[in-house]
Scaffold this motif. Structure first.
Motif, PDB file in Angstrom:
ATOM      1  N   ALA A  44       0.725  -1.516  -0.039  1.00 55.87           N
ATOM      2  CA  ALA A  44      -0.271  -0.189   0.488  1.00 55.87           C
ATOM      3  C   ALA A  44       0.409   1.279   0.150  1.00 55.87           C
ATOM      4  O   ALA A  44       0.351   2.087  -0.336  1.00 55.87           O
ATOM      5  N   GLY A  45       2.222   1.242   0.555  1.00 55.10           N
ATOM      6  CA  GLY A  45       2.821   2.062   0.460  1.00 55.10           C
ATOM      7  C   GLY A  45       3.471   2.666  -0.873  1.00 55.10           C
ATOM      8  O   GLY A  45       4.349   3.927  -0.950  1.00 55.10           O
ATOM      9  N   PRO A  70      13.142  20.689  24.462  1.00 56.32           N
ATOM     10  CA  PRO A  70      14.075  19.409  24.226  1.00 56.32           C
ATOM     11  C   PRO A  70      15.579  20.009  23.944  1.00 56.32           C
ATOM     12  O   PRO A  70      15.770  20.707  23.484  1.00 56.32           O
ATOM     13  N   SER A  71      16.177  19.268  25.087  1.00 55.19           N
ATOM     14  CA  SER A  71      17.760  19.981  25.055  1.00 55.19           C
ATOM     15  C   SER A  71      18.749  18.031  24.536  1.00 55.19           C
ATOM     16  O   SER A  71      19.920  18.096  23.761  1.00 55.19           O
ATOM     17  N   GLY A  72      18.376  17.211  24.059  1.00 57.84           N
ATOM     18  CA  GLY A  72      18.620  16.223  24.147  1.00 57.84           C
ATOM     19  C   GLY A  72      17.269  15.359  23.034  1.00 57.84           C
ATOM     20  O   GLY A  72      16.813  16.295  22.788  1.00 57.84           O
ATOM     21  N   ALA A  73      18.053  14.516  22.360  1.00 58.93           N
ATOM     22  CA  ALA A  73      16.980  13.613  20.950  1.00 58.93           C
ATOM     23  C   ALA A  73      15.603  12.953  21.489  1.00 58.93           C
ATOM     24  O   ALA A  73      15.284  12.495  22.514  1.00 58.93           O
ATOM     25  N   VAL A  74      14.509  12.851  20.962  1.00 62.96           N
ATOM     26  CA  VAL A  74      13.149  12.703  21.205  1.00 62.96           C
ATOM     27  C   VAL A  74      13.989  10.410  20.980  1.00 62.96           C
ATOM     28  O   VAL A  74      14.253  10.601  19.291  1.00 62.96           O
ATOM     29  N   ILE A  75      13.386   9.942  21.358  1.00 64.36           N
ATOM     30  CA  ILE A  75      13.576   8.566  21.121  1.00 64.36           C
ATOM     31  C   ILE A  75      12.195   7.759  20.992  1.00 64.36           C
ATOM     32  O   ILE A  75      11.923   8.392  21.934  1.00 64.36           O
ATOM     33  N   LEU A  76      11.978   6.964  20.095  1.00 60.02           N
ATOM     34  CA  LEU A  76      10.516   6.199  20.312  1.00 60.02           C
ATOM     35  C   LEU A  76      11.483   4.807  20.088  1.00 60.02           C
ATOM     36  O   LEU A  76      11.838   4.271  18.876  1.00 60.02           O
ATOM     37  N   ARG A  77      11.240   4.013  20.822  1.00 57.58           N
ATOM     38  CA  ARG A  77      11.670   2.474  20.122  1.00 57.58           C
ATOM     39  C   ARG A  77      10.651   1.769  20.199  1.00 57.58           C
ATOM     40  O   ARG A  77       9.495   1.719  20.976  1.00 57.58           O
ATOM     41  N   ASP A  78      10.743   0.479  20.069  1.00 58.08           N
ATOM     42  CA  ASP A  78      10.114  -1.052  19.657  1.00 58.08           C
ATOM     43  C   ASP A  78       9.299  -0.148  18.487  1.00 58.08           C
ATOM     44  O   ASP A  78       8.082  -0.650  18.843  1.00 58.08           O
ATOM     45  N   VAL A  79       8.628   0.224  17.409  1.00 56.68           N
ATOM     46  CA  VAL A  79       7.779   0.496  16.542  1.00 56.68           C
ATOM     47  C   VAL A  79       8.286  -0.868  16.005  1.00 56.68           C
ATOM     48  O   VAL A  79       8.824  -1.250  14.911  1.00 56.68           O
ATOM     49  N   LEU A  80       6.972  -1.802  16.065  1.00 59.07           N
ATOM     50  CA  LEU A  80       6.999  -2.401  15.127  1.00 59.07           C
ATOM     51  C   LEU A  80       6.587  -2.706  13.315  1.00 59.07           C
ATOM     52  O   LEU A  80       5.620  -1.740  13.417  1.00 59.07           O
ATOM     53  N   VAL A 115       5.558   7.281   9.446  1.00 55.81           N
ATOM     54  CA  VAL A 115       6.399   6.755   8.196  1.00 55.81           C
ATOM     55  C   VAL A 115       6.937   5.346   8.195  1.00 55.81           C
ATOM     56  O   VAL A 115       7.528   5.076   6.878  1.00 55.81           O
ATOM     57  N   VAL A 116       7.363   4.747   8.802  1.00 58.18           N
ATOM     58  CA  VAL A 116       7.953   3.236   8.918  1.00 58.18           C
ATOM     59  C   VAL A 116       6.768   2.701   7.909  1.00 58.18           C
ATOM     60  O   VAL A 116       7.211   2.023   7.503  1.00 58.18           O
ATOM     61  N   ASP A 117       5.703   2.658   8.201  1.00 58.30           N
ATOM     62  CA  ASP A 117       4.629   1.792   8.124  1.00 58.30           C
ATOM     63  C   ASP A 117       4.369   1.991   6.287  1.00 58.30           C
ATOM     64  O   ASP A 117       4.237   1.415   4.868  1.00 58.30           O
ATOM     65  N   VAL A 118       5.045   3.564   6.012  1.00 59.10           N
ATOM     66  CA  VAL A 118       4.760   4.159   4.248  1.00 59.10           C
ATOM     67  C   VAL A 118       6.095   3.439   3.595  1.00 59.10           C
ATOM     68  O   VAL A 118       6.252   2.636   2.891  1.00 59.10           O
ATOM     69  N   LEU A 119       6.485   3.699   4.760  1.00 54.36           N
ATOM     70  CA  LEU A 119       7.873   3.061   3.521  1.00 54.36           C
ATOM     71  C   LEU A 119       8.134   1.702   3.531  1.00 54.36           C
ATOM     72  O   LEU A 119       9.194   1.177   2.818  1.00 54.36           O
ATOM     73  N   GLU A 131      17.771   3.414   5.730  1.00 50.90           N
ATOM     74  CA  GLU A 131      17.663   5.070   4.870  1.00 50.90           C
ATOM     75  C   GLU A 131      16.976   6.383   5.474  1.00 50.90           C
ATOM     76  O   GLU A 131      16.775   7.711   5.116  1.00 50.90           O
ATOM     77  N   GLN A 132      16.097   5.438   4.099  1.00 52.97           N
ATOM     78  CA  GLN A 132      15.265   5.642   3.783  1.00 52.97           C
ATOM     79  C   GLN A 132      13.902   6.923   4.989  1.00 52.97           C
ATOM     80  O   GLN A 132      13.589   7.959   5.430  1.00 52.97           O
ATOM     81  N   ILE A 133      13.612   6.124   6.158  1.00 56.86           N
ATOM     82  CA  ILE A 133      13.985   6.474   7.299  1.00 56.86           C
ATOM     83  C   ILE A 133      13.627   7.920   7.388  1.00 56.86           C
ATOM     84  O   ILE A 133      13.515   8.848   8.167  1.00 56.86           O
ATOM     85  N   ALA A 134      15.136   7.854   7.496  1.00 55.19           N
ATOM     86  CA  ALA A 134      16.504   9.183   8.429  1.00 55.19           C
ATOM     87  C   ALA A 134      15.843   9.750   7.383  1.00 55.19           C
ATOM     88  O   ALA A 134      16.293  10.853   7.895  1.00 55.19           O
TER      89      ALA A 134
END
Length: 199
Positions: A44-45, A70-80, A115-119, A131-134
């Motif tokens: 579908a992407g 934010p003074s540091g990175a935003v981190i989202l872990r464990d995206v299936l 974004v991950v889902d589309v790619l 690389e595309q997500i980044a």
């Protein structure tokens, strides 16, 4: 561009015949249509804009909570996620860990998995997917840095060839300041600490 389901179904009937089976026997009569529906979901992407989920941004300095810049990175872990390897058209699935160092713009955390889902919903290789997500996050948010870690199991490894059922592949894509070795190491360590917490 929408997936052509009738064409896929017709080709699957041919494929069933090509392996020496009868597409009209009871167990296979609905298979071509089911495969077409599955592929419409898996791919579908294709042709979709992966940056679209990031269109609604929030200003860091002029947004609803400028005191929480934010003074540091935003981190989202464990995206299936799951995707399809373009070499064998077999699925691979795993976890994406997303980190970005905001510039002036941030997004709601729910936009990042989209974004991950589309790619991922297109024929892929894991290295390019990261690389595309980044690139998408770095460009759409004008982020100071982006780091993407993907950890996935590929059916082309787990179910065919050497048949290594628990083998996983880890790839890293980095942009901007998070590509610097010290910053990258810190983020990777923070991502890894999540594995210990969930163990």
């Amino acid at each position: 561009m929408a997936v052509d389901r009738p064409r896929i179904a017709a080709l699957v009937r041919e494929l069933i015949e090509a392996i020496g089976e009868d597409p009209h026997r009871p167990g296979l009569t609905g298979t071509p249509e089911r495969v077409a529906t599955t592929w419409a979901e898996f791919f579908a992407g294709v042709g979709e804009d992966p940056a679209a989920p990031l269109a609604h941004t929030i200003s860091v300095s002029h947004g609803p909570a400028p005191e929480t810049e934010p003074s540091g990175a935003v981190i989202l872990r464990d995206v299936l996620f799951r995707s399809v390897c373009e070499h064998h058209l077999l699925p691979f699935q795993g976890r994406a860990h997303i980190a970005y160092l905001p510039g002036e713009k941030v997004v709601g955390l729910g936009a990042l998995p989209k974004v991950v889902d589309v790619l991922a919903a297109r024929p892929q290789v894991q290295e390019r997917l990261g690389e595309q997500i980044a690139d998408t996050i770095a460009t759409a948010l004008d982020a100071k840095g982006v780091l993407i870690v993907l950890d996935a199991r590929h059916q082309c490894v787990t179910t065919r060839g050497g048949r290594q059922p628990i083998a996983s592949t880890v790839t890293i894509a980095a942009r901007g300041t998070l590509a610097e070795p010290a910053a990258r190491s810190e983020i990777v360590a923070l991502i890894g600490s999540g594995d210990q917490e969930s163990a």
